[in-house]
Design a protein around this motif. Structure first.
Motif, PDB file in Angstrom:
ATOM      1  N   TYR A 205       0.833  -1.206   0.000  1.00  0.00           N
ATOM      2  CA  TYR A 205       0.000   0.000   0.000  1.00  0.00           C
ATOM      3  C   TYR A 205       0.871   1.260   0.000  1.00  0.00           C
ATOM      4  O   TYR A 205       0.534   2.258  -0.658  1.00  0.00           O
ATOM      5  CB  TYR A 205      -0.920  -0.011   1.214  1.00  0.00           C
ATOM      6  CG  TYR A 205      -1.819   1.186   1.323  1.00  0.00           C
ATOM      7  CD1 TYR A 205      -2.928   1.325   0.499  1.00  0.00           C
ATOM      8  CD2 TYR A 205      -1.566   2.191   2.265  1.00  0.00           C
ATOM      9  CE1 TYR A 205      -3.765   2.441   0.592  1.00  0.00           C
ATOM     10  CE2 TYR A 205      -2.393   3.305   2.365  1.00  0.00           C
ATOM     11  CZ  TYR A 205      -3.485   3.414   1.528  1.00  0.00           C
ATOM     12  OH  TYR A 205      -4.298   4.522   1.631  1.00  0.00           O
ATOM     13  N   ALA A 206       1.983   1.205   0.719  1.00  0.00           N
ATOM     14  CA  ALA A 206       2.886   2.364   0.794  1.00  0.00           C
ATOM     15  C   ALA A 206       3.496   2.688  -0.567  1.00  0.00           C
ATOM     16  O   ALA A 206       3.948   3.820  -0.797  1.00  0.00           O
ATOM     17  CB  ALA A 206       3.988   2.108   1.820  1.00  0.00           C
TER      18      ALA A 206
ATOM     19  N   THR B 139       0.834   5.630  -5.258  1.00  0.00           N
ATOM     20  CA  THR B 139       0.921   7.087  -5.293  1.00  0.00           C
ATOM     21  C   THR B 139      -0.284   7.662  -4.537  1.00  0.00           C
ATOM     22  O   THR B 139      -1.278   6.966  -4.316  1.00  0.00           O
ATOM     23  CB  THR B 139       0.890   7.600  -6.737  1.00  0.00           C
ATOM     24  OG1 THR B 139      -0.397   7.294  -7.310  1.00  0.00           O
ATOM     25  CG2 THR B 139       1.988   6.964  -7.579  1.00  0.00           C
ATOM     26  N   PRO B 140      -0.209   8.938  -4.144  1.00  0.00           N
ATOM     27  CA  PRO B 140      -1.361   9.553  -3.470  1.00  0.00           C
ATOM     28  C   PRO B 140      -2.657   9.426  -4.275  1.00  0.00           C
ATOM     29  O   PRO B 140      -3.728   9.193  -3.711  1.00  0.00           O
ATOM     30  CB  PRO B 140      -0.935  11.014  -3.306  1.00  0.00           C
ATOM     31  CG  PRO B 140       0.559  10.937  -3.201  1.00  0.00           C
ATOM     32  CD  PRO B 140       0.952   9.845  -4.159  1.00  0.00           C
ATOM     33  N   ARG B 141      -2.559   9.577  -5.591  1.00  0.00           N
ATOM     34  CA  ARG B 141      -3.753   9.483  -6.416  1.00  0.00           C
ATOM     35  C   ARG B 141      -4.295   8.050  -6.444  1.00  0.00           C
ATOM     36  O   ARG B 141      -5.516   7.832  -6.405  1.00  0.00           O
ATOM     37  CB  ARG B 141      -3.434   9.927  -7.852  1.00  0.00           C
ATOM     38  CG  ARG B 141      -4.654  10.047  -8.761  1.00  0.00           C
ATOM     39  CD  ARG B 141      -5.661  11.046  -8.212  1.00  0.00           C
ATOM     40  NE  ARG B 141      -6.619  11.479  -9.243  1.00  0.00           N
ATOM     41  CZ  ARG B 141      -7.663  12.252  -9.016  1.00  0.00           C
ATOM     42  NH1 ARG B 141      -7.909  12.677  -7.774  1.00  0.00           N
ATOM     43  NH2 ARG B 141      -8.469  12.613  -9.994  1.00  0.00           N
ATOM     44  N   GLU B 142      -3.393   7.083  -6.494  1.00  0.00           N
ATOM     45  CA  GLU B 142      -3.826   5.685  -6.475  1.00  0.00           C
ATOM     46  C   GLU B 142      -4.499   5.337  -5.149  1.00  0.00           C
ATOM     47  O   GLU B 142      -5.471   4.589  -5.118  1.00  0.00           O
ATOM     48  CB  GLU B 142      -2.631   4.765  -6.734  1.00  0.00           C
ATOM     49  CG  GLU B 142      -2.139   4.814  -8.183  1.00  0.00           C
ATOM     50  CD  GLU B 142      -0.757   4.229  -8.376  1.00  0.00           C
ATOM     51  OE1 GLU B 142      -0.303   4.147  -9.532  1.00  0.00           O
ATOM     52  OE2 GLU B 142      -0.110   3.875  -7.359  1.00  0.00           O
ATOM     53  N   ARG B 143      -4.003   5.890  -4.062  1.00  0.00           N
ATOM     54  CA  ARG B 143      -4.647   5.672  -2.760  1.00  0.00           C
ATOM     55  C   ARG B 143      -6.033   6.314  -2.728  1.00  0.00           C
ATOM     56  O   ARG B 143      -6.938   5.819  -2.047  1.00  0.00           O
ATOM     57  CB  ARG B 143      -3.777   6.257  -1.641  1.00  0.00           C
ATOM     58  CG  ARG B 143      -2.455   5.537  -1.445  1.00  0.00           C
ATOM     59  CD  ARG B 143      -1.669   6.148  -0.316  1.00  0.00           C
ATOM     60  NE  ARG B 143      -0.291   5.699  -0.341  1.00  0.00           N
ATOM     61  CZ  ARG B 143       0.650   6.126   0.502  1.00  0.00           C
ATOM     62  NH1 ARG B 143       0.337   6.998   1.448  1.00  0.00           N
ATOM     63  NH2 ARG B 143       1.895   5.678   0.402  1.00  0.00           N
ATOM     64  N   GLU B 144      -6.185   7.403  -3.465  1.00  0.00           N
ATOM     65  CA  GLU B 144      -7.489   8.072  -3.526  1.00  0.00           C
ATOM     66  C   GLU B 144      -8.482   7.231  -4.338  1.00  0.00           C
ATOM     67  O   GLU B 144      -9.673   7.172  -4.021  1.00  0.00           O
ATOM     68  CB  GLU B 144      -7.316   9.449  -4.163  1.00  0.00           C
ATOM     69  CG  GLU B 144      -8.557  10.318  -4.111  1.00  0.00           C
ATOM     70  CD  GLU B 144      -8.323  11.698  -4.693  1.00  0.00           C
ATOM     71  OE1 GLU B 144      -9.211  12.561  -4.533  1.00  0.00           O
ATOM     72  OE2 GLU B 144      -7.252  11.927  -5.309  1.00  0.00           O
TER      73      GLU B 144
ATOM     74  N   HIS C 231      -4.986   3.880 -13.414  1.00  0.00           N
ATOM     75  CA  HIS C 231      -4.754   3.823 -11.957  1.00  0.00           C
ATOM     76  C   HIS C 231      -5.170   2.469 -11.397  1.00  0.00           C
ATOM     77  O   HIS C 231      -4.467   1.882 -10.566  1.00  0.00           O
ATOM     78  CB  HIS C 231      -5.543   4.929 -11.249  1.00  0.00           C
ATOM     79  CG  HIS C 231      -4.966   6.287 -11.403  1.00  0.00           C
ATOM     80  ND1 HIS C 231      -3.613   6.548 -11.356  1.00  0.00           N
ATOM     81  CD2 HIS C 231      -5.576   7.506 -11.593  1.00  0.00           C
ATOM     82  CE1 HIS C 231      -3.398   7.843 -11.504  1.00  0.00           C
ATOM     83  NE2 HIS C 231      -4.568   8.442 -11.659  1.00  0.00           N
TER      84      HIS C 231
END
Length: 203
Positions: free
Chosen positions: A140-141, A144-149, A177
């Motif tokens: 998970y780390a 990217t920020p967008r992928e986490r979104e 994504h």
């Protein structure tokens, strides 16, 4: 001491009990470390293997229940309590705090071995789950920020075009994504991704 076998820690201020348990547990294949106090146990550098703590309730200094409470905060191994002065309130308190068994001295060897086997198995299962969770967290780390979104929308079952509308972007961007998320999370299917997201607490 072997680094790949389960370890039983025996914490008891009675040297005769420590010697007897060392002989018994060694005879059935366990690595055993005997200690006379909670302070000695806390100071001991414990190897990263499955373990069980056979703990006397009445100890000098920090008693067994106090040690149990401290270890609960640090994720200590399952505990089998031994006591020559056990009473119902102490037993209830120990079991509610997570002890796997509470045996009174003198105890039957079979009862103790069965309790230790159960505690070792429980610890092994917990360690396996923790290893899996740490691996998922590492994957998970890598997002990217967008992928986490995007991830919560994917695991909630929304179509790419629905997610795109929610996030104000294009469907093809979401598709890219989504592919990256599946790859980085090493998910074999959407159901697998949902399972891994649930372990991370992602709704």
């Amino acid at each position: 001491m072997s680094s790949d076998r389960s370890i039983v820690y025996v914490v008891d201020d009675d040297s005769r009990i420590r010697e007897a348990l060392l002989a018994l547990l060694s005879s059935v294949g366990y690595d055993v470390m005997t200690l006379s106090s909670a302070a000695e146990y806390l100071a001991f550098q414990r190897p990263d293997v499955s373990a069980c703590l056979v703990l006397d309730l009445d100890l000098p200094g920090m008693n067994g229940l106090e040690l149990q409470k401290q270890l609960a905060d640090a994720g200590g191994p399952p505990i089998v309590f031994l006591t020559g002065h056990g009473d119902i309130p102490a037993t209830v308190k120990a079991m509610k705090a997570g002890a796997t068994e509470f045996l009174s001295k003198p105890f039957e060897q079979e009862d103790l071995l069965r309790a230790i086997d159960s505690a070792i198995r429980i610890d092994g299962e917990i360690r396996l789950k923790n290893t899996e969770l740490n691996a998922i967290k590492k994957r998970y780390a890598s997002l990217t920020p967008r992928e986490r979104e995007v991830l919560p929308f994917v695991v909630s079952g929304l179509l790419n075009k629905q997610t795109a509308w929610e996030l104000g972007t294009s469907e093809i961007t979401i598709r890219i994504h989504r592919g990256q998320i599946m790859k980085k999370m090493e998910a074999q299917s959407l159901a697998d991704l949902v399972r891994k997201a649930a372990k991370l607490g992602i709704p």
